[in-house]
Design a protein around this motif. Sequence first.
Motif, PDB file in Angstrom:
ATOM      1  N   VAL A 269      -5.734  -7.498 -38.145  1.00  0.00           N
ATOM      2  CA  VAL A 269      -6.902  -8.377 -37.982  1.00  0.00           C
ATOM      3  C   VAL A 269      -6.595  -9.444 -36.930  1.00  0.00           C
ATOM      4  CG1 VAL A 269      -8.354 -10.102 -39.148  1.00  0.00           C
ATOM      5  CG2 VAL A 269      -7.702  -7.996 -40.349  1.00  0.00           C
ATOM      6  N   GLY A 270      -7.602  -9.740 -36.081  1.00  0.00           N
ATOM      7  CA  GLY A 270      -7.411 -10.797 -35.083  1.00  0.00           C
ATOM      8  C   GLY A 270      -7.001 -10.275 -33.715  1.00  0.00           C
ATOM      9  N   HIS A 271      -6.873  -8.969 -33.583  1.00  0.00           N
ATOM     10  CA  HIS A 271      -6.510  -8.378 -32.288  1.00  0.00           C
ATOM     11  C   HIS A 271      -7.592  -7.394 -31.855  1.00  0.00           C
ATOM     12  CE1 HIS A 271      -2.424  -9.969 -32.586  1.00  0.00           C
ATOM     13  NE2 HIS A 271      -2.460  -9.595 -33.858  1.00  0.00           N
ATOM     14  N   GLN A 272      -7.924  -7.445 -30.578  1.00  0.00           N
ATOM     15  CA  GLN A 272      -8.927  -6.500 -30.063  1.00  0.00           C
ATOM     16  C   GLN A 272      -8.301  -5.114 -29.950  1.00  0.00           C
ATOM     17  OE1 GLN A 272     -11.358  -7.993 -26.887  1.00  0.00           O
ATOM     18  NE2 GLN A 272     -11.628  -5.963 -26.007  1.00  0.00           N
ATOM     19  N   ASP A 273      -9.050  -4.094 -30.354  1.00  0.00           N
ATOM     20  CA  ASP A 273      -8.521  -2.734 -30.326  1.00  0.00           C
ATOM     21  C   ASP A 273      -8.387  -2.225 -28.883  1.00  0.00           C
ATOM     22  OD1 ASP A 273      -7.789  -0.218 -31.675  1.00  0.00           O
ATOM     23  OD2 ASP A 273      -9.533   0.508 -30.583  1.00  0.00           O
ATOM     24  N   PRO A 274      -7.201  -1.745 -28.518  1.00  0.00           N
ATOM     25  CA  PRO A 274      -6.995  -1.258 -27.144  1.00  0.00           C
ATOM     26  C   PRO A 274      -7.878  -0.058 -26.803  1.00  0.00           C
ATOM     27  CG  PRO A 274      -4.912  -1.244 -28.386  1.00  0.00           C
ATOM     28  CD  PRO A 274      -5.962  -1.722 -29.321  1.00  0.00           C
ATOM     29  N   GLY A 275      -8.067   0.850 -27.752  1.00  0.00           N
ATOM     30  CA  GLY A 275      -8.882   2.039 -27.498  1.00  0.00           C
ATOM     31  C   GLY A 275     -10.346   1.689 -27.267  1.00  0.00           C
ATOM     32  N   ALA A 276     -10.860   0.745 -28.065  1.00  0.00           N
ATOM     33  CA  ALA A 276     -12.243   0.309 -27.860  1.00  0.00           C
ATOM     34  C   ALA A 276     -12.369  -0.400 -26.515  1.00  0.00           C
ATOM     35  CB  ALA A 276     -12.670  -0.624 -28.998  1.00  0.00           C
ATOM     36  N   THR A 277     -11.301  -1.097 -26.122  1.00  0.00           N
ATOM     37  CA  THR A 277     -11.315  -1.815 -24.844  1.00  0.00           C
ATOM     38  C   THR A 277     -11.335  -0.839 -23.673  1.00  0.00           C
ATOM     39  OG1 THR A 277     -10.028  -3.548 -25.926  1.00  0.00           O
ATOM     40  CG2 THR A 277     -10.146  -3.615 -23.514  1.00  0.00           C
ATOM     41  N   SER A 278     -10.522   0.225 -23.753  1.00  0.00           N
ATOM     42  CA  SER A 278     -10.536   1.190 -22.648  1.00  0.00           C
ATOM     43  C   SER A 278     -11.847   1.976 -22.633  1.00  0.00           C
ATOM     44  CB  SER A 278      -9.322   2.125 -22.704  1.00  0.00           C
ATOM     45  OG  SER A 278      -9.243   2.801 -23.936  1.00  0.00           O
ATOM     46  N   ALA A 279     -12.416   2.213 -23.817  1.00  0.00           N
ATOM     47  CA  ALA A 279     -13.714   2.910 -23.859  1.00  0.00           C
ATOM     48  C   ALA A 279     -14.786   2.063 -23.173  1.00  0.00           C
ATOM     49  CB  ALA A 279     -14.106   3.200 -25.307  1.00  0.00           C
ATOM     50  N   ALA A 280     -14.710   0.742 -23.375  1.00  0.00           N
ATOM     51  CA  ALA A 280     -15.667  -0.156 -22.713  1.00  0.00           C
ATOM     52  C   ALA A 280     -15.479  -0.123 -21.193  1.00  0.00           C
ATOM     53  CB  ALA A 280     -15.515  -1.583 -23.247  1.00  0.00           C
ATOM     54  N   LEU A 281     -14.237   0.033 -20.741  1.00  0.00           N
ATOM     55  CA  LEU A 281     -13.978   0.153 -19.293  1.00  0.00           C
ATOM     56  C   LEU A 281     -14.659   1.398 -18.726  1.00  0.00           C
ATOM     57  CD1 LEU A 281     -10.147  -0.533 -18.742  1.00  0.00           C
ATOM     58  CD2 LEU A 281     -12.072  -2.054 -18.248  1.00  0.00           C
ATOM     59  N   LEU A 282     -14.583   2.476 -19.495  1.00  0.00           N
ATOM     60  CA  LEU A 282     -15.176   3.741 -19.067  1.00  0.00           C
ATOM     61  C   LEU A 282     -16.697   3.612 -18.914  1.00  0.00           C
ATOM     62  CD1 LEU A 282     -13.414   6.295 -18.745  1.00  0.00           C
ATOM     63  CD2 LEU A 282     -14.377   7.129 -20.878  1.00  0.00           C
ATOM     64  N   LEU A 283     -17.313   2.937 -19.879  1.00  0.00           N
ATOM     65  CA  LEU A 283     -18.772   2.732 -19.835  1.00  0.00           C
ATOM     66  C   LEU A 283     -19.156   1.752 -18.727  1.00  0.00           C
ATOM     67  CD1 LEU A 283     -20.917   4.100 -21.699  1.00  0.00           C
ATOM     68  CD2 LEU A 283     -18.606   4.316 -22.546  1.00  0.00           C
ATOM     69  N   ALA A 284     -18.318   0.730 -18.501  1.00  0.00           N
ATOM     70  CA  ALA A 284     -18.584  -0.220 -17.417  1.00  0.00           C
ATOM     71  C   ALA A 284     -18.519   0.512 -16.078  1.00  0.00           C
ATOM     72  CB  ALA A 284     -17.580  -1.369 -17.455  1.00  0.00           C
ATOM     73  N   ALA A 285     -17.564   1.421 -15.941  1.00  0.00           N
ATOM     74  CA  ALA A 285     -17.428   2.195 -14.703  1.00  0.00           C
ATOM     75  C   ALA A 285     -18.658   3.072 -14.478  1.00  0.00           C
ATOM     76  CB  ALA A 285     -16.166   3.050 -14.747  1.00  0.00           C
ATOM     77  N   LEU A 286     -19.221   3.567 -15.571  1.00  0.00           N
ATOM     78  CA  LEU A 286     -20.434   4.400 -15.472  1.00  0.00           C
ATOM     79  C   LEU A 286     -21.608   3.571 -14.921  1.00  0.00           C
ATOM     80  CD1 LEU A 286     -21.794   7.153 -16.189  1.00  0.00           C
ATOM     81  CD2 LEU A 286     -22.322   6.162 -18.424  1.00  0.00           C
ATOM     82  N   ALA A 287     -21.775   2.365 -15.484  1.00  0.00           N
ATOM     83  CA  ALA A 287     -22.859   1.488 -15.027  1.00  0.00           C
ATOM     84  C   ALA A 287     -22.646   1.085 -13.570  1.00  0.00           C
ATOM     85  CB  ALA A 287     -22.932   0.256 -15.926  1.00  0.00           C
ATOM     86  N   GLU A 288     -21.391   0.803 -13.229  1.00  0.00           N
ATOM     87  CA  GLU A 288     -21.051   0.401 -11.862  1.00  0.00           C
ATOM     88  C   GLU A 288     -21.365   1.524 -10.873  1.00  0.00           C
ATOM     89  OE1 GLU A 288     -16.906  -0.599  -9.650  1.00  0.00           O
ATOM     90  OE2 GLU A 288     -16.999  -1.220 -11.751  1.00  0.00           O
ATOM     91  N   THR A 289     -21.006   2.736 -11.242  1.00  0.00           N
ATOM     92  CA  THR A 289     -21.245   3.901 -10.385  1.00  0.00           C
ATOM     93  C   THR A 289     -22.741   4.123 -10.193  1.00  0.00           C
ATOM     94  OG1 THR A 289     -19.257   4.880 -11.319  1.00  0.00           O
ATOM     95  CG2 THR A 289     -20.672   6.339 -10.068  1.00  0.00           C
ATOM     96  N   SER A 290     -23.480   3.930 -11.288  1.00  0.00           N
ATOM     97  CA  SER A 290     -24.922   4.120 -11.244  1.00  0.00           C
ATOM     98  C   SER A 290     -25.584   3.086 -10.336  1.00  0.00           C
ATOM     99  CB  SER A 290     -25.471   4.011 -12.668  1.00  0.00           C
ATOM    100  OG  SER A 290     -26.864   4.084 -12.655  1.00  0.00           O
ATOM    101  N   GLU A 291     -25.127   1.839 -10.427  1.00  0.00           N
ATOM    102  CA  GLU A 291     -25.677   0.777  -9.563  1.00  0.00           C
ATOM    103  C   GLU A 291     -25.371   1.058  -8.099  1.00  0.00           C
ATOM    104  OE1 GLU A 291     -24.114  -2.907 -11.054  1.00  0.00           O
ATOM    105  OE2 GLU A 291     -25.124  -2.540 -12.974  1.00  0.00           O
ATOM    106  N   ALA A 292     -24.117   1.481  -7.839  1.00  0.00           N
ATOM    107  CA  ALA A 292     -23.702   1.749  -6.460  1.00  0.00           C
ATOM    108  C   ALA A 292     -24.505   2.906  -5.865  1.00  0.00           C
ATOM    109  CB  ALA A 292     -22.212   2.070  -6.423  1.00  0.00           C
ATOM    110  N   THR A 293     -24.893   3.833  -6.740  1.00  0.00           N
ATOM    111  CA  THR A 293     -25.653   5.000  -6.295  1.00  0.00           C
ATOM    112  C   THR A 293     -27.077   4.606  -5.910  1.00  0.00           C
ATOM    113  OG1 THR A 293     -24.382   6.369  -7.806  1.00  0.00           O
ATOM    114  CG2 THR A 293     -26.408   7.318  -6.942  1.00  0.00           C
ATOM    115  N   GLY A 294     -27.620   3.654  -6.739  1.00  0.00           N
ATOM    116  CA  GLY A 294     -29.003   3.253  -6.511  1.00  0.00           C
ATOM    117  C   GLY A 294     -29.170   2.603  -5.155  1.00  0.00           C
TER     118      GLY A 294
END
Lengths: 209, 136
Positions: A184-209
Amino acid sequence: MSDQESGGTLDGDFFRRWLTTAGAAVEREADHLTELDSAIGDADHGANLQRGFRAVTAALEKEGPLAPGAVLTLAGRQLISTVGGASGPLYGTLLRRTGKELGDASAVTPARFAEALAAGVAAVAQLGGAKAGDKTMLDALEPAVEVLGTSFAAGAEAARAGALATVPLQARKGRASYLGERSVGHQDPGATSAALLLAALAETSEATG
Amino acid sequence: MSVEKPVGIVLVSHSASVAASVAELALGLAGGGPLAPVAGAGGTPGGELGTSSELISAAAARVDRGSGVAILADLGSSVLTVKALLAEGDELPEGTRLLDAPFVEGAVAAVVTSSAGGDLDAVEAAAAEAYSYRKV
């Protein structure tokens, strides 16, 4: 305007750019991921994902044009064979299953991709026997796929919020679960990397637009 | 329930020395007659702690005699990697199965059963049964 807002479709090259962008984010955040993993895991998440995404990028560079499904299954296979830790089979299964769902279509709509990714997330849940609230990557992935049909930006934001929401949770899966309340009290590393993956998706989509 | 060719056994651990030692222990305790083919797939190809799908696939191919391959895994990525490889379909020999069993006790039971000519079902049952031997 993004592809999604304009109702456009995503081709294999879009998914290649997504994974390359995700790989760059993993490079940038590797130390942070490992730091999070040293608190409640075995301190190798950043290095493991770095090795995996370098293999993904190298494999994609060698290939000619591929359909979206083929890009994702190739990437998933690389992750399974090179990561060395649990994130390999988990992310590998996520991408492979998503890719298989997409079949061999040469381009897919964002809505179709959102559906396929939801199937990929379900496969990850089945493989690891985990569910939302267990303090795993699913805490970022599940809320993300729920809103991904709205927009990729919404998916990225939901994943980021989901990762942050793992801080007060007690881990019930993986190496961190052995720590009991000390997780308790620590951010999960796996959830953090999953968020990076989704952020990269949004970033790629914006760059494409 | 016996087979002419023995069921192959693969021991997947995060550590190369754990995999090799458990293989040695199981073969030692199985002794007496012809022994089942056993291979360890421990750690990463670079000698670090972790799991390697490459080492697992190679070990499974090495012990396959055509009667199936039983895999025992220690924890975490060992289990998940084997399951992911099974889902791939063509990465492991036909008739490969991940056993739900404790690693050391299950390995001994599996190797003894396979060495005695048991088929894959018998090997799986013996290894899984090891869970029921309570220690206290």
